[in-house]
Structures are given as structure tokens and as C-alpha cells.
Design an enzyme around this catalytic site. Structure first.
Site, PDB file in Angstrom:
ATOM      1  N   SER A 194       0.839  -1.189   0.000  1.00  0.00           N
ATOM      2  CA  SER A 194       0.000   0.000   0.000  1.00  0.00           C
ATOM      3  C   SER A 194       0.882   1.251   0.000  1.00  0.00           C
ATOM      4  O   SER A 194       1.556   1.533  -0.989  1.00  0.00           O
ATOM      5  CB  SER A 194      -0.965  -0.036   1.181  1.00  0.00           C
TER       6      SER A 194
ATOM      7  N   HIS B  12      -4.548  -1.163  -4.865  1.00  0.00           N
ATOM      8  CA  HIS B  12      -5.966  -1.364  -4.527  1.00  0.00           C
ATOM      9  C   HIS B  12      -6.867  -1.213  -5.757  1.00  0.00           C
ATOM     10  O   HIS B  12      -7.988  -0.710  -5.655  1.00  0.00           O
ATOM     11  CB  HIS B  12      -6.405  -0.356  -3.454  1.00  0.00           C
TER      12      HIS B  12
END
Length: 235
Positions: A98, A133
Site C-alpha cells: 500500500s 488497490h
């Protein structure tokens, strides 16, 4: 590729979570069952004086998820960005998920400047952009595509559970803990955003991480190699 190390030293950087104790504890619990020498480096509550020496002593530096904007600001304020660059040159593998994925790229897509997704300038070790994502948030794909009209660099998008492996700045492998997850090369050609699926190797079944609904975030692994990549490999 790196030679096999008997007990690799892996250091966790929890700055994106504000050095959250619970996140660091989760890291140690995971690596307690491995053959690694685990450590962590707090920057919000910094105790290490020579960051470059510390970074270069690690085999792997793993940057956790959280607020990418804050994490990059903290890294730059402490000069840890320069320490990471020195560690990479010394052969340390840099990785993360991330926020710890987009930080290595020239540009990334983040939602930590407000309610909407926005571009962010990152460390620039990889001279392209990154959008994690990709299949986990409805706005990710259309926003990433829209940003190309505003100057976003060509780059890579990755679904939840996908890992991107770079050597000498060149993408070498894409793997996933989810059978249907993938990564994409995304580029602006003329006025059209072209999205090309990349061959993705499924890591296998039989674990919680391999479920198709797994929400593990993208992981980028960046390392140097003693010899240059083949001339026909393109970013």
C-alpha cells in the site's frame, strides 16, 4: 538476483501508521515463525542516530501501509529517503504494501490529502507511477485513468493481493495471493489510456491469503542486481 542468506535481516518501517505499536507487534508475530532476524525502525519516535548505516545493514526493508503522505514527509524530514537510496545501492531489498508500495515510485495515487484520490510525488526510485488497490476501491481505476490527462506518468496498477517485483528498475515478475487478481501496465497513448493486463503467477491454494476475496494490499519489491537486465526488457 540476491544470493540465499541463511538468516536474512528484515526491518519493518511503521512510519505510515505513526509507529503504531499494534502494527509492529503484528509484524513480529508473523516473522517469529520464520528464519529471519526481525527488527523495526521508528521514525516518529526515532532512537537510531545513523540511519544510513542502519539501513545498509539490513537485507530487507519493509515499509508498512497507512498514510503515505505523512510517511514520505517523515522520511524526508529525517533524511531517511537518502538512507534508503544508499541501502538499495548496497544491495538491500526494498519492499512494502500500500503506502509502502507507492513510495518507491515517481508518482502514486493516494487518498490521504482529503476525501478524493489524488496524485502524489514519491521517492522516485522507480521512474513510473503506481496505483494499488485497483480492484478494491471503486474509484481507483477511473481516477488513475483521469490523472493521465493531467500528466501522470505511465505506470502499473495492481489489484489487492498482487506483488510487483522489480530488478534494476525493470518489472520482472507479477505474483498474486488471489487466483483472479492481476496487475496492469497503464499508459497514455495519444488521447487514450491503454490498460494492458500483465501475466500474473498465482502463488497457490490452501492458505487464508489465497482466497479470492482476500483484501491484502499490493506489494512492490525493488532490488538491484549485479548484472544489468536483458536489453529487450522494457519498463
Amino acid at each position: 538476483m540476491h544470493e540465499k542468506i541463511d538468516k536474512p535481516r528484515i526491518c519493518f518501517i511503521p512510519a505510515a501508521s505513526g509507529d503504531a505499536d499494534s502494527y509492529t507487534l503484528q509484524f513480529y508475530r508473523h516473522f517469529a515463525s520464520t528464519n529471519c532476524r526481525a527488527s523495526d525502525l521508528e521514525l516518529v519516535r526515532r532512537k537510531v542516530n545513523d540511519l544510513e548505516d542502519f539501513a545498509c545493514s539490513q537485507d530487507v526493508i519493509y515499509v508498512g501501509g497507512g498514510n503515505a503522505a505523512n510517511m514520505l514527509a517523515i522520511c524526508r524530514a529525517h533524511g531517511f529517503d537518502k538512507a534508503l537510496n544508499a541501502a538499495l545501492s548496497a544491495g538491500t531489498i526494498l519492499t512494502g504494501l500500500s503506502a509502502g508500495s507507492i513510495c518507491w515510485f515517481q508518482q502514486g495515487v493516494t487518498d490521504f490529502f482529503g476525501a478524493e484520490l489524488q496524485p502524489m510525488n514519491c521517492l522516485g526510485f522507480l521512474l513510473c507511477s503506481n496505483c494499488p488497490h485497483y480492484d478494491g476501491e471503486v474509484a481507483r481505476r477511473p481516477t488513475y485513468h483521469q490523472l493521465f490527462s493531467n500528466g501522470m506518468l505511465d505506470g502499473y496498477a495492481a489489484d489487492h493481493g498482487v506483488g510487483l517485483h522489480f530488478i534494476n528498475g525493470i518489472l520482472q515478475h507479477v505474483v498474486s495471493s488471489r487466483p483472479s487478481a492481476s496487475a496492469y501496465k497503464v499508459a497514455l497513448r495519444g488521447e487514450t489510456v491503454m490498460e494492458t493486463p500483465l501475466k500474473t503467477g498465482f502463488l497457490g491454494v490452501g492458505t487464508r491469503e489465497s482466497r479470492d476475496d482476500d483484501e491484502a494490499a499490493v506489494v512492490a519489491v525493488f532490488e538491484t542486481a549485479k548484472s544489468p537486465p536483458p536489453a529487450d526488457r522494457k519498463p
